[in-house]
Design an enzyme around this catalytic site. Structure first.
Site, mmCIF file in Angstrom:
data_model
loop_
_atom_site.group_PDB
_atom_site.id
_atom_site.type_symbol
_atom_site.label_atom_id
_atom_site.label_comp_id
_atom_site.label_asym_id
_atom_site.label_seq_id
_atom_site.Cartn_x
_atom_site.Cartn_y
_atom_site.Cartn_z
ATOM 1 N N SER A 15 0.816 -1.215 0.000
ATOM 2 C CA SER A 15 0.000 0.000 0.000
ATOM 3 C C SER A 15 0.851 1.266 0.000
ATOM 4 C CB SER A 15 -0.928 0.012 1.218
ATOM 5 O OG SER A 15 -1.653 1.229 1.272
ATOM 6 N N SER A 17 -0.756 4.167 0.478
ATOM 7 C CA SER A 17 -1.552 5.123 1.254
ATOM 8 C C SER A 17 -0.746 5.779 2.376
ATOM 9 C CB SER A 17 -2.790 4.431 1.825
ATOM 10 O OG SER A 17 -3.670 4.064 0.787
ATOM 11 N N LYS A 66 -13.724 -4.551 2.733
ATOM 12 C CA LYS A 66 -14.616 -3.419 2.481
ATOM 13 C C LYS A 66 -16.080 -3.719 2.784
ATOM 14 C CE LYS A 66 -11.751 -1.046 -0.954
ATOM 15 N NZ LYS A 66 -11.718 -0.429 -2.301
ATOM 16 N N ASP A 102 -14.144 5.779 -3.344
ATOM 17 C CA ASP A 102 -13.574 5.267 -4.600
ATOM 18 C C ASP A 102 -14.291 5.822 -5.824
ATOM 19 O OD1 ASP A 102 -11.538 3.676 -3.538
ATOM 20 O OD2 ASP A 102 -12.861 1.947 -3.280
ATOM 21 N N GLY A 126 -16.394 -5.066 -15.996
ATOM 22 C CA GLY A 126 -16.205 -5.639 -14.669
ATOM 23 C C GLY A 126 -17.371 -5.285 -13.765
ATOM 24 N N ASN A 150 -19.710 -7.813 -18.082
ATOM 25 C CA ASN A 150 -18.949 -8.667 -17.175
ATOM 26 C C ASN A 150 -18.915 -10.091 -17.704
ATOM 27 O OD1 ASN A 150 -17.549 -8.839 -14.558
ATOM 28 N ND2 ASN A 150 -19.179 -10.272 -14.024
ATOM 29 N N THR A 152 -19.281 -12.816 -16.012
ATOM 30 C CA THR A 152 -20.498 -13.441 -15.485
ATOM 31 C C THR A 152 -21.624 -12.414 -15.597
ATOM 32 O OG1 THR A 152 -19.150 -14.679 -13.902
ATOM 33 C CG2 THR A 152 -21.525 -14.602 -13.497
#
Length: 273
Positions: A15, A17, A66, A102, A126, A150, A152
């Site tokens: 990361s 961050s 998340k 995000d 996606g 996507n 799927t």
């Protein structure tokens, strides 16, 4: 008392961050630290209870937690609720509020190229967590038409359910590619050399189409290289990464984040690439 901020995830060693947030804390002379915490899945509840006991001022949440963080929060902002995932937690007087920065962070980066309008036809490739956040930001902050493709199809259908937007297969996305003015690649394709197969072929891409990839390292994924070869305007995920962190910092401190400082600190770590 010194304030503590952190990012939790697994893995977490990669990361960047802490580099950005430490630079911001130092620039603003705040008596605070920002550190990464590696948490094992089976220890998640204990770790979160530990953060509460420490009186943490705020933290970021990355993969795979998340969604796991949701039961521990006292409130959610509208976009976090809509996409069912949180990447930023603000703690005030023991009250934890979850946000998802995000999507809006991505949109800010995209609109640094140009303003998104109602004539735009946007393709999101996606249907994972990042895709959901970006879809919700587009839904709440633009009037563009959005199509989700996507591997799927059921996941894409579920993502757009209850909206006026549509879901299609990757094959359909490929055949309709010329219709889109903006293409957003949110899968892990190109993140490693072993995962460099393009999710769709870009032969029918219209010159001048904006093509973005949420991956920022490498700076040019195979998808972006191919798009550039077909005359696209390309953007990697660095702006999204910086903006989502800047919004988190502003939520925690009420201080405007210096995005140039953040960008420079990340680029220095990446070797200027």
């Amino acid at each position: 008392m010194k304030e503590l901020y952190c990012v939790i995830g697994n893995p977490i060693a990669h990361s960047l961050s802490p580099i950005m947030h430490t630079a911001l804390l130092e620039q603003n002379h705040l008596d605070a630290s920002y550190v990464p915490f590696l948490i094992e899945k089976q220890d998640f509840t204990t770790a979160i209870e530990g953060l509460k006991a420490l009186g943490i001022s705020g933290f970021n949440v990355t993969s795979p937690f998340k969604e796991d963080i949701l039961p521990f929060l006292d409130a959610l902002d509208s976009e976090a609720k809509a996409c069912g995932a949180v990447n930023t937690v603000v703690a005030r007087n023991g009250h934890w509020t979850g946000y998802n920065t995000d999507g809006i962070g991505y949109l800010q980066g995209l609109e640094s190229i140009r303003t998104i309008n109602e004539t735009d036809q946007i393709l999101i490739i996606g249907a994972g967590g990042a895709s959901k956040a970006i879809f919700q930001a587009l839904l709440h902050h633009t009037n563009a038409s959005v199509t989700v493709a996507n591997r799927t199809l059921e996941k894409a259908v579920k993502m757009v359910a209850g909206t006026a937007h549509r879901a299609i297969s990757l094959a359909e996305a490929e055949s309709q590619l010329a219709d889109f003015t903006i293409v957003i690649q949110t899968t892990s394709s190109g993140l490693t050399k072993e995962n460099a197969v393009l999710p769709i072929q870009l032969h029918d891409l219209t010159v001048g189409t904006i093509v973005s990839d949420i991956i920022y390292n490498p700076a040019e994924t195979p998808f972006l290289k191919e798009a550039k070869a077909h005359g696209a305007i390309i953007q990697n995920g660095l702006s999204m990464f910086i903006n989502q962190a800047a919004i988190a910092f502003e939520l925690w401190t009420g201080i405007e984040a210096d995005r140039d400082l953040m960008r420079n600190s990340v680029l220095k770590k990446l070797g200027g690439k």
